[in-house]
Design an enzyme around this catalytic site. Structure first.
Site, PDB file in Angstrom:
ATOM      1  N   GLY A   1       0.819  -1.219   0.000  1.00 27.29           N
ATOM      2  CA  GLY A   1       0.000   0.000   0.000  1.00 27.29           C
ATOM      3  C   GLY A   1       0.845   1.258   0.000  1.00 27.29           C
TER       4      GLY A   1
ATOM      5  N   GLY B   1       1.886   5.104   3.396  1.00 28.77           N
ATOM      6  CA  GLY B   1       2.701   3.951   2.998  1.00 28.77           C
ATOM      7  C   GLY B   1       4.000   4.394   2.342  1.00 28.77           C
TER       8      GLY B   1
ATOM      9  CB  VAL C   1      -4.601  -1.025   2.532  1.00 26.93           C
ATOM     10  CG1 VAL C   1      -3.477  -1.569   1.671  1.00 26.93           C
ATOM     11  CG2 VAL C   1      -5.131  -2.120   3.451  1.00 26.93           C
TER      12      VAL C   1
ATOM     13  CB  SER D   1       0.320   8.604  16.067  1.00 29.26           C
ATOM     14  OG  SER D   1       0.029   9.988  16.089  1.00 29.26           O
TER      15      SER D   1
ATOM     16  CE  LYS E   1      -2.788   6.840  15.743  1.00 26.21           C
ATOM     17  NZ  LYS E   1      -3.717   7.083  14.740  1.00 26.21           N
TER      18      LYS E   1
ATOM     19  CG  ASN F   1      -6.424   8.674  16.488  1.00 26.49           C
ATOM     20  OD1 ASN F   1      -5.235   8.696  16.767  1.00 26.49           O
ATOM     21  ND2 ASN F   1      -6.852   8.428  15.270  1.00 26.49           N
TER      22      ASN F   1
ATOM     23  CD  GLU G   1      -5.263  13.114  16.265  1.00 24.30           C
ATOM     24  OE1 GLU G   1      -4.264  12.386  16.326  1.00 24.30           O
ATOM     25  OE2 GLU G   1      -6.080  13.072  15.315  1.00 24.30           O
ATOM     26  CE1 TYR G   2     -10.701  12.016  15.889  1.00 25.27           C
ATOM     27  CE2 TYR G   2     -13.003  12.602  16.212  1.00 25.27           C
ATOM     28  CZ  TYR G   2     -12.025  11.964  15.482  1.00 25.27           C
ATOM     29  OH  TYR G   2     -12.370  11.261  14.350  1.00 25.27           O
TER      30      TYR G   2
HETATM   31  C1  6PG Z   1      -2.292  10.342  13.822  1.00 26.29           C
HETATM   32  C2  6PG Z   1      -3.645  10.786  13.404  1.00 26.29           C
HETATM   33  C3  6PG Z   1      -4.038  10.043  12.189  1.00 26.29           C
HETATM   34  C4  6PG Z   1      -5.199  10.676  11.444  1.00 26.29           C
HETATM   35  C5  6PG Z   1      -6.442  10.764  12.232  1.00 26.29           C
HETATM   36  C6  6PG Z   1      -7.401  11.781  11.660  1.00 26.29           C
HETATM   37  O1  6PG Z   1      -2.185   9.947  14.964  1.00 26.29           O
HETATM   38  O2  6PG Z   1      -1.374  10.418  13.015  1.00 26.29           O
HETATM   39  O3  6PG Z   1      -4.544  10.527  14.408  1.00 26.29           O
HETATM   40  O4  6PG Z   1      -4.250   8.723  12.554  1.00 26.29           O
HETATM   41  O5  6PG Z   1      -4.837  11.949  11.047  1.00 26.29           O
HETATM   42  O6  6PG Z   1      -6.998   9.507  12.178  1.00 26.29           O
HETATM   43  O7  6PG Z   1      -8.596  11.375  12.074  1.00 26.29           O
HETATM   44  P1  6PG Z   1      -9.923  12.099  11.709  1.00 26.29           P
HETATM   45  O8  6PG Z   1     -10.010  12.157  10.217  1.00 26.29           O
HETATM   46  O9  6PG Z   1     -10.962  11.230  12.330  1.00 26.29           O
HETATM   47  O10 6PG Z   1      -9.821  13.474  12.307  1.00 26.29           O
END
Ligand code: 6PG
Length: 638
Positions: A174, A179, A244, A298, A353, A357, A360-361
């Protein structure tokens, strides 16, 4: 691969041409041919009558073979077993295409070969024939010679290394954005790599080949658009990283790979797969003796290229086999340790992970709300806000997300700031929502994270929001500017909310670790999140040190954090009340304040919920003045 070469394995009869030729062909994934199958009719007749062939007889046969060689070369190459004892036979064989022919002479003494032939029960050993073969043999001056007094795998290995037949240490499937970057990262660490990308007409054409031709010639990289030769090109046991899209594409790749894999091979899913799916896939593959590592990766495109944070989960043996590759390509922490280590059994890596995220959100939403307050309540320009965020970076709360937000705010298109032109509808791929569901499954709070998902969902209702804003006509009030401490309060409130958000994420990890018996090491998780990943920050460095002292504690209960929260919590509630009063929506700032106030409250409002439940549904309640083992029901209407 291997330039469609023709490998001619030659030597006296009994030297093992067929056995070794077949083993080599299997290893290279190309067909095997026996020269004896190409004799012209006249030779076959002569041999069946027991008459030996002379050089005149051999000439048409060798010419047939040299023509065959051209045909085999055009397709995929081949291994040919042929005695080719004399130099002139060999010259005839390579008369048309010498550049594609690799000569492999099987060298053994008369004593060794005769004793082997004598030991063969199914074979009548003609001593005279072997003596005459040794007499005829003209030892080759070109090509390679391998002595045959070793095991077949050893002989094959020697042939491969003498001919520099390249096998790759790692495979990657991929070549999308992530990738490709990861593949470049792998090559920069001097691993040999085979890459595969499917062919999709007008969309993905010769992606692997183009990738290979773009790389420097120092790199050992092979490109494929077919799975079988890709798999054959890998050293065994194989380690294959799959990059992928999460979901169906992963299952399709696994399905196609399965018949080609061998026991002990290891697949590494580097996408954002759901941890339950990872568990299912690992179970399915383990039935075939194939390992599966679910590795959260990430850091986005740049992280993948320069060093991401990697969260691998799976069987320990699988990590022992493939983990060193992942550690080599990962980012480094402040002590130069890889931001990658074994996270736990199947599913743990992708769970971690997912929580990454989630955090992160919420961090993104916290920054968005802070920006919003500064822009629409405090009337600052994007440039001024960028400067404010830059100044925060020097105050112990630096983070990657703060850094990029400050950067985003400077971006201009002509005279205008780009941020003002971006539609306020947030996208998402699902990991934040998955974290929320995972928390619900364990009955855990996830206030900041779930609220950040809801904020994205609500942002998506753009047309309804426009209509409602026209109906309500409630505008955000501007600050009257007399609060000289506003910026300090905002910074402190943001600091408090960010700590709360991290505490919530780690609290869920503790619970999941217990529930699924993963034995997660929180300090190690925080450590591998200190670099390479999207939520790397100074706070994460602190968290990693704190959990080193006590892996089970709640983040909000460490004395250092208590001290910080005591300094900053009032600012958080202050900002939330000011912002809400001014008409700004602050879902995650409010959620963090609410979470914290509930978390530290010995007395919550839930006694009322219990009474209500008992009133309409006889759900019973416990009492503060009775043992907690006892449940009570009241007839509320009497
Ligand atoms: C990371 C990010 C990556 C991706 C997110 C975006 O850790 O590198 O989290 O995995 O940018 O999944 O997620 P959304 O499209 O849901 O905001």
């Amino acid at each position: 691969m291997n330039s469609n070469n023709i490998y001619i394995v030659f030597g006296v009869s009994g030297s093992g041409k067929t056995t070794i030729g077949k083993a080599l062909a299997k290893e290279l994934g190309i067909p095997f041919f026996d020269a004896d199958d190409f004799h012209p009719e006249s030779n076959i007749k002569k041999m069946s009558e027991g008459s030996p062939l002379n050089d005149d007889d051999r000439e048409p046969w060798l010419k047939i073979l040299s023509n065959q060689i051209i045909g085999w070369h055009k397709i995929e190459g081949a291994v040919l077993a042929c005695s080719a004892l004399k130099q002139k036979y060999r010259e005839l064989l390579e008369s048309i295409a010498p550049e594609f022919i690799k000569w492999i002479f099987l060298d053994g003494s008369y004593g060794l070969i005769s004793s082997r032939l004598e030991a063969r029960k199914d074979h009548f050993f003609k001593k005279e024939l072997l003596i005459s073969q040794f007499k005829t043999l003209e030892k080759p001056k070109k090509g390679i010679s391998v002595t045959i007094d070793e095991s077949i795998p050893e002989i094959i290995k020697k042939i491969q290394s003498s001919l520099s037949i390249q096998k790759s240490q790692l495979g990657l499937i991929g070549l999308g954005v992530m990738g490709k970057s990861l593949a470049k990262n792998i090559l920069s660490k001097n691993f040999s790599l085979s890459v595969y990308n499917r062919q999709v007409k007008n969309k993905e054409v010769d992606v692997a080949k183009c990738f290979v031709s773009d790389q420097s010639s120092d790199h050992k990289v092979l490109g494929f658009d077919e799975l079988e030769p890709f798999i054959i090109s890998l050293e065994q046991p194989r380690s294959i990283i799959i990059m992928v899209n999460a979901g169906k594409p992963i299952d399709m790749v696994i399905e196609a790979l399965l018949p080609l894999l061998s026991k002990g091979d290891c697949l590494i899913d580097g996408g954002n797969s759901h941890y339950k799916k990872t568990l299912e896939r690992a179970q399915k593959l383990s039935k075939h003796g194939v390992y599966f590592i679910g590795a959260g990766i990430s850091g986005g495109e740049e992280g993948a290229l320069k060093g991401p944070s990697i969260m691998p989960g799976g069987a320990k043996e699988a990590y022992e086999q493939s983990g060193s590759f992942l550690e080599a390509i990962a980012a480094r922490d402040k002590n130069n340790m890889p931001c990658c280590s074994y996270m736990g059994p199947q599913g743990a890596g992708h769970y971690i992970k997912m929580i990454h995220n989630g955090i992160e959100y919420a961090e993104m939403q916290l920054l968005a709300e802070t920006y919003h307050l500064l822009r629409f309540y405090d009337d600052k320009t994007p440039k001024q806000i960028s400067d404010i965020f830059e100044s925060w970076r020097t105050k112990g709360i630096d983070s990657y997300l703060l850094e990029i937000t400050a950067d985003i705010l400077l971006k201009k298109e002509g005279e205008e700031f780009l941020i003002d032109k971006i539609l306020d509808k947030a996208g998402q791929k699902g990991t934040g929502g998955w974290s929320t569901i995972a928390a619900l499954e364990l009955g855990m709070p996830l206030s900041t994270i779930s609220e950040s998902v809801m904020a994205r969902n609500l942002s998506g209702m753009k047309s309804k929001r426009i209509k409602a804003s026209e109906i309500y006509q409630i505008k955000t009030c501007k600050s009257d500017g007399d609060d000289e401490h506003f910026l300090d309060t905002l910074e402190q409130g943001f600091t408090a909310a960010s700590i709360i958000n991290h505490a919530i994420g780690f609290e869920l990890l503790v619970e999941a670790s217990q529930e699924y018996e993963w034995n997660l090491n929180l300090s190690e998780i925080a450590r591998i999140w200190t670099n390479g990943c999207i939520i790397r920050s100074e706070l994460m460095e602190k968290i990693s040190t704190l959990f080193l002292k006590d892996n089970q504690n709640s983040l909000l209960l460490f004395p250092e954090i208590v001290r910080l929260m005591k300094v900053n919590i009032e600012a958080l509630t202050d900002i939330v009340s000011k912002g809400l009063k001014a008409g700004c929506s602050l879902p995650v700032l409010s959620a963090s304040a609410n979470y914290f106030l509930t978390y530290i409250a010995a007395q919550s409002s839930a006694n009322m919920i219990q009474a209500q439940r008992d009133y309409f549904g006889a759900h019973t309640y416990q009492r503060v003045d009775k043992p907690l083992t006892e449940y009570f029901h009241t007839n509320w209407k009497s």
